[in-house]
Each structure stands twice: as C-alpha cells, then as structure tokens.
Design a protein around this motif. Structure first.
Motif, mmCIF file in Angstrom:
data_model
loop_
_atom_site.group_PDB
_atom_site.id
_atom_site.type_symbol
_atom_site.label_atom_id
_atom_site.label_comp_id
_atom_site.label_asym_id
_atom_site.label_seq_id
_atom_site.Cartn_x
_atom_site.Cartn_y
_atom_site.Cartn_z
ATOM 1 N N VAL A 165 8.420 -26.864 12.457
ATOM 2 C CA VAL A 165 9.202 -25.734 11.939
ATOM 3 C C VAL A 165 8.455 -25.054 10.787
ATOM 4 O O VAL A 165 8.381 -23.822 10.715
ATOM 5 N N ARG A 166 7.884 -25.879 9.928
ATOM 6 C CA ARG A 166 7.123 -25.306 8.816
ATOM 7 C C ARG A 166 6.009 -24.397 9.342
ATOM 8 O O ARG A 166 5.847 -23.268 8.904
ATOM 9 N N ARG A 167 5.285 -24.893 10.306
ATOM 10 C CA ARG A 167 4.138 -24.114 10.795
ATOM 11 C C ARG A 167 4.581 -22.924 11.650
ATOM 12 O O ARG A 167 3.929 -21.884 11.664
ATOM 13 N N ALA A 168 5.688 -23.068 12.362
ATOM 14 C CA ALA A 168 6.190 -21.931 13.152
ATOM 15 C C ALA A 168 6.652 -20.822 12.211
ATOM 16 O O ALA A 168 6.422 -19.630 12.477
ATOM 17 N N LEU A 169 7.286 -21.224 11.124
ATOM 18 C CA LEU A 169 7.733 -20.219 10.146
ATOM 19 C C LEU A 169 6.532 -19.522 9.511
ATOM 20 O O LEU A 169 6.555 -18.313 9.285
ATOM 21 N N LYS A 170 5.494 -20.288 9.268
ATOM 22 C CA LYS A 170 4.287 -19.709 8.690
ATOM 23 C C LYS A 170 3.701 -18.670 9.649
ATOM 24 O O LYS A 170 3.319 -17.569 9.246
ATOM 25 N N ALA A 171 3.680 -19.036 10.954
ATOM 26 C CA ALA A 171 3.158 -18.097 11.956
ATOM 27 C C ALA A 171 4.051 -16.863 12.034
ATOM 28 O O ALA A 171 3.560 -15.728 12.126
ATOM 29 N N ALA A 172 5.373 -17.092 11.981
ATOM 30 C CA ALA A 172 6.306 -15.959 12.044
ATOM 31 C C ALA A 172 6.120 -15.034 10.851
ATOM 32 O O ALA A 172 6.361 -13.822 10.941
ATOM 33 N N GLY A 173 5.677 -15.627 9.764
ATOM 34 C CA GLY A 173 5.485 -14.845 8.541
ATOM 35 C C GLY A 173 4.465 -13.726 8.696
ATOM 36 O O GLY A 173 4.462 -12.761 7.942
ATOM 37 N N ARG A 174 3.626 -13.832 9.706
ATOM 38 C CA ARG A 174 2.664 -12.747 9.943
ATOM 39 C C ARG A 174 3.293 -11.563 10.673
ATOM 40 O O ARG A 174 2.652 -10.550 10.895
#
Lengths: 565, 565
Positions: free
Chosen positions: B72-81
C-alpha cells in the motif's frame, strides 16, 4: 612347456539398427580378440526418415555393403594384435541382421536402391524392422487369415505385424506401385548379406534362412512353406507372384549358405572359400551367444528388446497368443525358437533424454545424471506409472497402433521420477512377457540379459530384478549377437558338431547377478497391478476394467512409501 | 475550461498465492493510477513446504501484515505521480484474499504463528488454499453429511474439499493436537485482513464475509448459518466448539468491516477512519472487477483458475453437481455467486517449464520459447491428449486425489508438443465446466477472461477459444482482483449506491477478442471426446467406458491432420 594347440577363429557380423559390428573370436572358448563397429552413414544414424510420417524408417543397402567391408577389415586389424592370430586361421563366418528388413531386388538380386533410377526413392530402400507404415496392411492380412480360417497366424501370436515382410511388401504395392513393379523379388536382409558374401544373391538360389521366413513371412513346413498362392492372391495378385521368387526351402543357420567369394575376401584380407553360415536375426543369434537353452529366457535389451526362448521339438508346445513367433530351428536347430519382444526400451529412455531432459541433467551424460537421481528414489515414491508403448506394443498385444502413457504426475513431479517411471514401465512390459510364456507352459527358470543396457546399466537391471522378482543374469559377452553369429561361423567351419556344443565352450554369464529385493518387489507387485489395468483397458478391445482406482492407488502407494522413508 | 470534478480514489488490496498487490484506482472510471506488488518472503515464494508431503502448503501470517504495509505504501507513492492524487482523497479500501486459507488464532484473534512457541510449527501457520493434506478429512465430512442426510453439500457440488475450512481444521485436530488445543478459533484470511486493518481481529466480533463462509465453511442462511453443533460434533467434538467462536452472521463485501485503524493508517500514510469493506476471495472480487453479470462467465486464469458466474436470487437455480459453491451474495450482493475452477492451469505450464524444458527451450523465457514452437502445431497433430489434474480436479469432480496424465507420446514427441497438449488439457477442463453449467440451466452467453495468462498469452487464449468454440474476451484491467476489491472500497466509501453501478463505470473488456476457428474447433471437438473418455474413466467410480479406442483415435487424428498439412 604347455602343449601348443593350433588356434582357430570365427567371425560374427552383426547388422544392427544404426551400425554393423564385426567380431573375431577364438572358437575354443569364445575369447573375443578383435572387433569393430562401422556406423551407417545414410540418413539419421543410418535411418532414412520422412518428416511427414513418423512411421517410416528405411535404410540404404549401400550401408550394408560398405559396413561389411569396413567393420571386418578393422576387426581383423584389431585381431592382428592378438598373438598367433592370422586371417588364414579364420574357419567360418556367421551373419545376423535386423528384421524383418526386406529389400526390393531385381531379377539378379541387386537391390533396386542401387539403381540410379531408384536411388532416392524411399520405397526402394531396405524397409527397416521398425518401419510401421504398413499397419493397415498388417490388419488386413490378420483379418484375411482369420476370415479364411488359415492356420498362418497361430505361430505368430494371432496377429500379423506391420513390421513384417508381407505387410511391408503389400504396403509398397499400394503406395509405391512403380517400385513394386520394378522389383522382381523382396529379400530379407538376413539372406541378402550371406548372399552377397558368397557371391550368390539370385533370389531363387540364394540360401533362405528359416529365422526370417518363419518369424516374419508366415513360412512353416507344416503348411508347405509360405502361405498358399491363393491366400496371397486374395490379398493382392501381385503377392502371389512373389511366392515363388525366393528359395523354396528355408534352412537353419548351422547350414552353410556358401563360401566367401574371392572379390569380397580380397577386399577384407581373408582367404576366399571360408564357409559362411545361413543368416538369421540378431536376436536369435544373440540368444545363442548368450547361452540360450530350454528354460533360459534371453533378453536382448537395446533400443528395443527381443525376448527369446527355445523348447524341444519333441515336446508339446501350445500356440501362445501375442508371441511374435514360434518357429522350428529359428534359434537352435532342432528346437522351437520362441520370439517375443518390446518395441522400444532404450529408445524410450533416449527419447526422454533427447526431448525432455532439463538443463541440469542434459549437461554431460544425461542418462548418467538422471540415473544418479532416479536410483535414489524408492519404488512407488513418485506416484507415477507409465506404459512402455511409445513405439507400439510387440508382445503381448502385437499392436503398433498404441502409444505412450504417463499417469500420476503432480506439480512436483521431477524429470528423474519420470525417467525412473519409464524404466519401470519397460520392466513391467518385460514381466508381462514372462507371465504370458509361463501361462502357456513355458517355464522361465533363468533370465540371461544381454545388449548395451544389460551390460552398462545396473540401475535398469536392478529394477528388472525387482519388478520381475527374479534374479537377472548378464551374458559374459558384451557382443552376444556377433558372438552368436561367430558360433554359427564356428559350426559351419567344422569346429563343433552342433550349435549346443559350440555354445557350451563359447558362452557364459558374468559373476554379478542382480537379485530381487523383497520390499521393492512387493511394491512393484502393486504397481504392476496398476500397469496391467491400464495395459488391458487401453490395449485390448472391450475390456471391462474400471480405471477409477488407478490414480487413487498410485497416490496411496506414494504417500505410504514416503511415510516409510 | 473543462469542469473540474473532485477526484476520489479507492484502494484494492489483493492477497495472492505468492504476493500481495495494492492498487489505487479512480472511482469515476476505474483508472488505475498506482499499484505495487509485494512478494511474500517466507518459504518458497511465500509458501512453506514439507519435503515429505507434497500436499502441504502453508503461509506465514507475518507476510500478510508486512505485505499490506509494503504494497500500500508503494502503491500510494506510485499514485502520487498522478496529477491531483492525494492520500486524503482515498475514500475506501477493499480486500480480497486466497481461500480457503484459514489460520489458527488465540482468544484475541492473534495468529498462533506469531507466538514464539508456534513460530516454526507448520500447523500453526495459515493453511493455504492449495494445501491438500486434509483429503481424508474431506472425504469423511462428505461421507458424514451424506450419511446423516444433511443438506450442506448441495451448495458445494456434492463433495466437500480438502482445500476447505473444516477439512483443514479437522486435519489439524488429528495431526497437530497441540496447535489445535492452543487455537481459540480459526479465521479465514479474507476476514483476518479487514480485521487487522480496522483494529478488530476478535473472532467473535470481527466482520465475517459471506464469501469464505458460504463457499468453504458450509455456511448458508437457509440452514441457520454454519452446520449444526451436532453435525460438527459427530465429526469431532472439538469442531463443535469452534462453531460459536466466529461471527454468527456472514455478510457480503458491500458492507463495511469497519474503519481503518489509526496505527495501520499511519504506517502507510493514509488518513485514519477510511471505510474498509468486508473481505472476500480473490476470484469473487476479480469477477466483479471483470464486469461479471448474469450470463457472463468470468475466468480468472493464473496458477489455477476460478470460473465465476452470478444468477439472480429471484429465479430458480438447480444445485449443480461438482460446482465448488453456490452462495447468495458471495460475488454480487443480491445474486447467487457460482464458483467453479481448475486446481492448476498456469501451475501446470510452470511445472513443465521448470522440470522438463530441455536446454534449447530453457534458455531465456522458456514459456515464450515453447509457445513459439507449440503455436506452429495444428490441433491433433501431436497425437497427444493430457488430463489437467496435476493438482487434482476442482470442478466437476471435486477430487484432489487425482493426478496428471499424458497419453499418445511416441519416440518423436517433442517438448513443444507436450507443452501444447498441457495447454489444451486446461482448455478441455475449462470446457467441461462450461458444459456442466449449461447442463444445469446456467447459460454462458459471454466469457470474460482475466489474470496473467489471459492478459499475456494469446496462444493460450486462442486455444481456449478453439476448444470451447466460443469467443474469448479479456478484461480491460490487468488487475481485476485488486480492481474488484477497489470497487467494493468505492461502494463502502459511498461513491456508488450499488456494486453493479460501480461496475458499469469502473470495468470493461479489451477490444481484442479471440474468436474460434472452425477447423480447429472441429478437431478439438474430437479430441475433447477422448479427453472426456479419460476424464470419466479415471475420475468417476464405476464408469463403464471403453478406453481401447482412445489411442487408436489419437493416432488416426494425428495421421489425418499431418496428411492435410
């Protein structure tokens, strides 16, 4: 000072599937003093293939001629390093070949394939034993013989095979009428070679061996030799013509076919005039070289197997359903020769190695690598059973239109497990043959194995001992076919009064015997029940068996064996 | 200037067999703006194995917890782009998992495996869906339910599975009594994760999904929820205790399990309090993400398949023999969810590649290499047929105690031919499921495929189209399970009034459709007859079928197809 005995020698020439082997032996004790293997050069390891038809397997007759020269010359050269050997001391030559391997010839007996017109015609080549193109014709011959109430099939297991003479000739007539029309006759390789060595290839007058005629061409003295003209004509009028274009009387291999022709002798450095024995099949002469006698089953295990027995002519012998052939004199003169076999054994292992060995096994000697892991497994541990029918089933089903089967694989099944299952499958096939012989009163008191696998593969031999629950002996000679041929060379050369006498001096078994292990034999007895259920359900018409328990039992055996570990 | 709509997002978290995937989607159109796959770290690709027992497959619960945080942390980071995305705009979370994957927990709902005492005890871990150790217990439950005339099996195909909840729990009682005694209850992974996210893992009060309960634990409101105490006690008194140590009422996934706990939210960078949907199985939410509706079969094709359909609750629906489950609300609220499946599909291809791909294929991408040669073959050309049972058969036989089978191999059979035969076998398995659904009145008007194989493998999909003789569509999303979970996140987050409304906006199919080819379909219809003969003879008790024609027909089809070439 020891008494000096004048040494005498015989040569055996063994025409295999991919090569020809010549062996020079001391007739006193079978000592092997020189040999050479000449590979065939045509096609794929000597086999001409058709990419469109996996059933087709032909050979170039030129390979037979050149193979003789090369192998005998080099074997004599090797023998020359043995003290006291001289070519002049060779007293006889014997020849064995694959079969049924018929080749179409002209009026003079010359192979059609050697004529420029037919040089590249696959139908004009020799039709190698394992050519299965004629399966429809085999079924037709079986059907006709049954319908007409002919006795011909009784001695060949009740079913005529696509591997055999008449099927192949008839298939040629149907599919390559030009070759058929150009052929004056069709000669078995086992007769062609002695003919060529003795300078007489005329199909009418060249010696005809009882082995090929009796096992493959429905020849039996009890019905006057070959099948009747009428029967052959009922298959095809063209076949009837052929009946009389081949020596009328077939004879055993302790008779001379003639004497070595001067031109042939000159090319290999032998004196002309040496007696050459009548030819027979490799398995039959191999059985002789392995010391066959009543009660002894000789298994020649190579790419396929031949399983040979003999039985005295003066005792009653039942017709045995599914046996390839029962022919008087085909192995030992004066005895019935019984031939059974498996259509593929080493060929199955080779198939697996060449097609399916993963990289960790394929590096180096894949057979050795797979064996290393496969022999660590316990019987039943893999949960696998296979059928050994990748090339059909010769005995006891006599059916080339069968195929392989592997059952029990999971997501964890390994290559080594499958390799072992394939080895076991061939052992189950071997046991099926033994059981069929004994069911019909031919007691198997001893099993002597020979051929490359028996010689080199303790892993396979131990599985055979465990599966068959009998000791497995191995022939002393590693070249039993060529040795058997040499024995007949010794007999026609006058060294012995009979083949049996020659055998007693010239053959033996190795000291190492593979003995069955009790626990393994017990598990294999269970697995054989499953093999047999599959064998019968898939290999025999209208079998009522229920296969539902097969996977259940395989998994139960597997789980039990793994728990015991 | 375009109207600015306030973007809202949902997160789907998909717990697979080897990894967990988090996906951030735009609730307006299902647009996928960020995802991440976190591999499990324990054992062999996240699976704890027992070398002595190939049936065993367990997982470490720590992987579930850590996998959530990481993915979830990394998916959110990706979504942040993605322009405009902010974690504060996430309105809901949905969760799907494998199943039945029960884990033993203590009175507080903590997995036993997280206690030092049980950390290394395989029985205390999560019992992964594909663990088949409990096959004897499954048979016992089936037998008891039948003997006692209980209705429980009618909704799960007539046979209880070793993959399911009660079999596994009972097997633990029998084989690991210490773990069983230490466990207060057994919670499905699909319920554990939402419980952990919402800070309520108490087995009595945490939300219980209808999907796991109905499909795996014999839960049905028509018989008052779980099976009776008496029935469970008749299996083992210990089971009866467990009946009441889990939420009494099971609910569909459009209901909130609770709100994201502050500590969990803090560790992934989301606001606390976001609604978290009740959990369900991956296949069920995957079906939703692929746009399931009445008449649409969704096939989720990965290591195994799940085949999902829905049917309106207000129309009569027969009990369908062999179907894994028919559960109201398990896929879409207000509809029956029908679950079928194949125990191994991609797993079979992977098995072949990892165990049996020879060097010429194993270098580089073995699947691609084998596919290259396999797709040049025509249907029937290999002469092979396989059964797709290397991991048992889920539908229609519901029997883990089955195994693989390959029939028709010759000495020329290639690795690519076998690879294709395995693909075809899984297609035949797929067709068997379709036929069973239609036989019982559930018309399959459309097939939508999803999962890795549907996404990436046109070779496999074309064979499915030809074998099933139907067009094969592919879901637009490559991550349908996570998308389905996100749809439920969107629903509990208030973006849509119903799951169907969310589906209409958030799902779709790709423009490319695999259409059946007439000639291929005709040959496959013949081959399916042979597959079915083997399937019935080996998979059903007392089947009267005659298997003798199978090899004959395989060879005849092979020869005909090769002639046509």
């Amino acid at each position: 000072m020891a008494k000096t005995v004048e040494k005498r020698y015989a040569i055996g020439v063994d025409y295999g599937t991919n090569s020809v082997r010549a062996l020079v032996v001391d007739v006193a004790d079978g000592g092997e003093i020189g040999s050479f293997v000449a590979d065939y050069t045509a096609g794929d390891h000597g086999i001409l293939l058709d990419p469109k038809d996996p059933n087709l397997a032909r050979q170039s007759p030129a390979d037979y001629v050149n193979g003789f020269y090369q192998s005998v010359r080099r074997a004599l050269k090797a023998a020359g390093r043995s003290p006291g050997f001289q070519p002049a001391k060779v007293i006889g030559i014997g020849v064995d070949t694959t079969g049924s391997t018929p080749l179409p010839v002209d009026r003079h007996g010359q192979p059609l394939a050697m004529q420029p017109r037919f040089q590249h015609d696959l139908a004009a080549q020799a039709w190698l034993w394992k050519d299965h193109t004629a399966h429809a014709e085999a079924a037709e011959i079986t059907e006709q013989a049954r319908r007409q109430g002919m006795p011909y099939l009784a001695k060949c297991g009740g079913t005529y095979s696509s591997e055999w003479y008449w099927s192949k000739v008839l298939h040629c007539k149907r599919t390559s009428p030009k070759v058929f029309a150009a052929a004056y006759g069709w000669v078995e390789l086992a007769d062609f070679v002695p003919g060529f060595l003795t300078g007489n290839i005329d199909p009418h007058t060249a010696a005809r061996g009882i082995c090929a005629a009796g096992h493959k061409a429905l020849y039996n003295d009890s019905w006057g030799g070959l099948p009747s003209r009428e029967f052959l004509a009922s298959l095809d009028p063209g076949l009837a013509e052929l009946r009389d274009r081949y020596a009328r009387q077939a004879v055993p291999a302790d008779r001379p076919a003639g004497r070595l022709a001067a031109d042939v002798a000159g090319r290999v450095g032998l004196p002309a005039g040496i007696p050459v024995a009548v030819g027979a099949f490799d398995a039959h002469m191999g059985a002789v070289g392995a010391g066959i006698k009543p009660g002894t089953l000789v298994k020649i295990i190579g790419t396929s197997t031949c399983d040979m027995m003999v039985a005295p002519l003066d005792q009653p012998l039942a017709d045995i359903p599914g046996l390839c052939g029962i022919v008087p004199g085909s192995v030992l003169p004066g005895m019935y020769g019984l031939e059974a076999g498996q259509s593929a054994v080493g060929d199955i292992f080779n198939w697996f190695v060449s097609r399916l060995a993963p990289p960790e096994y394929a590096r180096g000697d894949a057979h050795a690598n797979l064996t290393r892991d496969a022999q660590r497994l316990r019987p039943g541990e893999s949960g696998l059973v296979a059928l050994d029918w990748n090339n059909g089933n010769r005995t006891i089903l006599v059916d080339p239109r069968l195929a392989g089967l592997l059952i029990g694989q999971t997501l964890h099944t390994t290559a080594a497990e499958i390799y072992r299952a394939l080895v076991e499958a061939t052992a189950f096939g071997a046991l099926t043959i033994i059981q069929r012989l004994e069911e019909y009163g031919v007691a198997v008191k001893e099993v002597v194995n020979c051929g490359g696998i028996a010689e080199k593969n303790p892993f396979v031999m131990q599985i055979y001992a465990d599966v068959c629950n009998r000791p497995m002996k191995v022939s002393r000679s590693a070249q039993t076919c060529a040795l058997g041929a040499a024995i007949f060379g010794a007999v026609v050369g006058g060294a012995y009064a009979s083949t049996e006498k020659a055998q007693r001096r010239m053959t033996g078994v190795k000291p190492t015997v593979y003995r069955p292990r009790k626990a393994a034999a017990a598990t294999y007895a269970e697995l054989y029940g499953l093999y047999r259920a599959l064998h019968d359900a898939l290999g025999t018409p209208n079998h009522p068996g229920n296969l539902y328990p097969v996977m259940k039992n395989l998994l139960a055996i597997r789980d039990r064996v793994r728990q015991e570990k």
